[in-house]
Design a protein around this motif. Sequence first.
Motif, PDB file in Angstrom:
ATOM      1  N   UNK A   1      15.117  48.925  39.889  1.00  0.00           N
ATOM      2  CA  UNK A   1      16.294  48.684  39.042  1.00  0.00           C
ATOM      3  C   UNK A   1      17.289  49.584  39.153  1.00  0.00           C
ATOM      4  N   UNK A   2      17.445  51.258  39.391  1.00  0.00           N
ATOM      5  CA  UNK A   2      18.120  52.183  40.198  1.00  0.00           C
ATOM      6  C   UNK A   2      17.969  51.779  41.026  1.00  0.00           C
ATOM      7  N   UNK A   3      16.863  50.861  42.319  1.00  0.00           N
ATOM      8  CA  UNK A   3      16.986  51.078  43.561  1.00  0.00           C
ATOM      9  C   UNK A   3      18.441  49.487  44.001  1.00  0.00           C
ATOM     10  N   UNK A   4      17.626  48.701  43.106  1.00  0.00           N
ATOM     11  CA  UNK A   4      18.921  47.617  42.908  1.00  0.00           C
ATOM     12  C   UNK A   4      20.202  47.849  42.674  1.00  0.00           C
ATOM     13  N   UNK A   5      20.942  48.681  41.538  1.00  0.00           N
ATOM     14  CA  UNK A   5      21.947  49.123  41.489  1.00  0.00           C
ATOM     15  C   UNK A   5      22.640  49.648  42.436  1.00  0.00           C
ATOM     16  N   UNK A   6      21.872  50.239  43.157  1.00  0.00           N
ATOM     17  CA  UNK A   6      21.894  51.831  44.221  1.00  0.00           C
ATOM     18  C   UNK A   6      22.146  50.869  45.432  1.00  0.00           C
ATOM     19  N   UNK A   7      21.950  49.948  45.407  1.00  0.00           N
ATOM     20  CA  UNK A   7      21.723  49.046  46.820  1.00  0.00           C
ATOM     21  C   UNK A   7      22.915  48.509  46.665  1.00  0.00           C
ATOM     22  N   UNK A   8      23.219  47.281  45.955  1.00  0.00           N
ATOM     23  CA  UNK A   8      24.665  47.171  44.654  1.00  0.00           C
ATOM     24  C   UNK A   8      26.037  47.566  45.175  1.00  0.00           C
TER      25      UNK A   8
END
Length: 191
Positions: free
Chosen positions: A27-34
Motif C-alpha cells: 500500500x505504501x508503494x501505491x500511495x507513493x506512486x500516486x
Amino acid sequence: MSKLMINARTATHRVEAPAPDVPPAPRCARIAAKAAVLSTLPSGLWRIVFGFGVPLGFSGATAAAFAAHQPGWGTVYCVALSALTEALAFLTVGLVRPWGQVVPRWIPLIGGRRVRPLFAVVPALLGSLVLTRLGLLALFGGWAGNLADADSPHGFGALVMTLAYLPLVAWGPLLGAVTIDYARRTLWRRR
C-alpha cells in the motif's frame, strides 16, 4: 468457414505473456506512486496558465520576452512541457501496477511482452537521482536566487509560484522509493 476466420484472427494477435510471479506492491508503494504523479500537477497547471499569457507576476524585460510568444509558440511549449512532465510522472504508476510487468496489448510492436525489470529499474533510478539532485539544488539556493531577480514575481505572485513548484521536490524521492520497491519485488524475489 467461421472456424477458419477465428483461427486466422488468433494467429495474427500476439498472445499476452502471463504476468510474472511477482507479489503485489504494498500500500505504501501505491500511495507513493500516486503522490509522485500528483507532485507534478501544480507546476504543470501553473505553467499552462502562464503559457496562455497570464503574467503571474513577471515584470520588465522578462515579461516582455514572454509576452512576445504567449499566446503562441510559448503556449505550445508550456502545454507540451507540462504534458511531458505529467506523462513521465505517470510512468511511476507502472512500477506498482501489472502494466509495469507486462506491456499492455494495445501498445504497437511490444504489447503483451514482459517488461524486463532492469529496463524499468535503471531509467527510474537514474531519473530519481537527477530529480532529487535538482530538487535539493532548488531548495538550497537555486530557488531563492531565481526569485531575487528583479523581473521575477514578488509578493503574492512569488508565493503562488513557490507553492506550485514546491511539490516537485518530492518527485525524485517518491520515484526512488517506488523504484526500490519494484526492484525488491521483481529482481530480488525468492526464486
